[in-house]
Write a protein that holds these residues in place. Structure first.
Motif, short mmCIF file in Angstrom:
data_model
loop_
_atom_site.label_atom_id
_atom_site.label_comp_id
_atom_site.label_asym_id
_atom_site.label_seq_id
_atom_site.Cartn_x
_atom_site.Cartn_y
_atom_site.Cartn_z
N LYS A 47 0.82 -1.23 -0.07
CA LYS A 47 0.08 0.03 0.18
C LYS A 47 0.91 1.06 -0.05
O LYS A 47 0.45 2.40 -0.55
CB LYS A 47 -0.94 -0.04 1.21
N LYS A 48 1.99 1.06 0.46
CA LYS A 48 2.90 2.31 0.47
C LYS A 48 3.75 2.51 -0.73
O LYS A 48 4.37 3.41 -0.79
CB LYS A 48 4.04 2.39 1.62
N LEU A 49 3.84 1.33 -1.69
CA LEU A 49 4.62 1.51 -2.55
C LEU A 49 3.63 2.00 -4.00
O LEU A 49 4.22 2.34 -4.96
CB LEU A 49 5.16 0.23 -3.13
N LEU A 50 2.32 1.77 -3.90
CA LEU A 50 1.52 1.95 -4.90
C LEU A 50 0.34 2.75 -4.91
O LEU A 50 0.02 3.29 -3.83
CB LEU A 50 0.57 0.54 -5.19
N GLY A 51 -0.08 3.46 -5.87
CA GLY A 51 -0.98 4.35 -6.22
C GLY A 51 -1.97 3.62 -7.08
O GLY A 51 -2.02 3.11 -7.64
N GLU A 52 -3.36 4.25 -6.74
CA GLU A 52 -4.39 3.56 -7.38
C GLU A 52 -4.60 4.51 -8.53
O GLU A 52 -4.54 5.64 -8.72
CB GLU A 52 -5.84 3.75 -6.53
N GLY A 53 -5.15 3.62 -9.49
CA GLY A 53 -5.52 4.11 -10.97
C GLY A 53 -4.11 4.24 -11.57
O GLY A 53 -3.10 4.07 -11.09
N TRP A 54 -4.29 4.76 -13.02
CA TRP A 54 -3.21 4.87 -13.84
C TRP A 54 -3.10 6.40 -13.82
O TRP A 54 -4.12 6.94 -14.66
CB TRP A 54 -3.34 4.16 -15.05
N PRO A 55 -1.78 6.86 -13.60
CA PRO A 55 -1.85 8.51 -13.81
C PRO A 55 -1.86 8.87 -15.05
O PRO A 55 -1.31 7.98 -16.16
CB PRO A 55 -0.50 8.89 -13.24
N ASN A 56 -2.20 9.93 -15.45
CA ASN A 56 -2.28 10.59 -16.76
C ASN A 56 -0.84 10.79 -17.35
O ASN A 56 0.10 11.41 -16.31
CB ASN A 56 -3.08 11.90 -17.07
N LYS A 57 -0.57 10.75 -18.60
CA LYS A 57 0.89 11.00 -18.86
C LYS A 57 1.28 12.42 -18.84
O LYS A 57 0.27 13.20 -19.69
CB LYS A 57 1.20 10.22 -20.09
N LYS A 58 2.42 12.78 -18.67
CA LYS A 58 2.64 14.30 -18.55
C LYS A 58 3.45 14.35 -19.86
O LYS A 58 4.52 13.87 -19.98
CB LYS A 58 3.22 14.89 -17.56
N SER A 59 2.96 15.14 -20.81
CA SER A 59 3.79 15.36 -22.15
C SER A 59 4.49 16.66 -22.19
O SER A 59 4.04 17.44 -21.75
CB SER A 59 3.01 15.05 -23.59
#
Length: 59
Positions: A47-59
């Motif tokens: 739980k400390k290593l992972l975030g929920e969902g897939w973040p939007n790519k920053k271009s």
């Protein structure tokens, strides 16, 4: 932070958001996730290593 894991949940590694996972199976003390089919047995640590969902790519 992730309160709990559930099947088909989308996750990403906080330190490297390009590492994306889908939860395959949840057990009392373990979580299987799809990348190379790996398993977290330290669920609290996961739980400390992972975030929920897939973040939007920053271009």
């Amino acid at each position: 932070m992730i309160p709990g894991f559930y099947k088909d949940q989308k996750l990403h590694l906080l330190e490297d958001p390009m590492q994306q996972y889908t939860v395959m199976k949840v057990e009392e003390n373990a979580v299987d996730y799809r990348h190379k089919i790996e398993r977290f047995t330290d669920v609290e640590g996961a739980k400390k290593l992972l975030g929920e969902g897939w973040p939007n790519k920053k271009s």
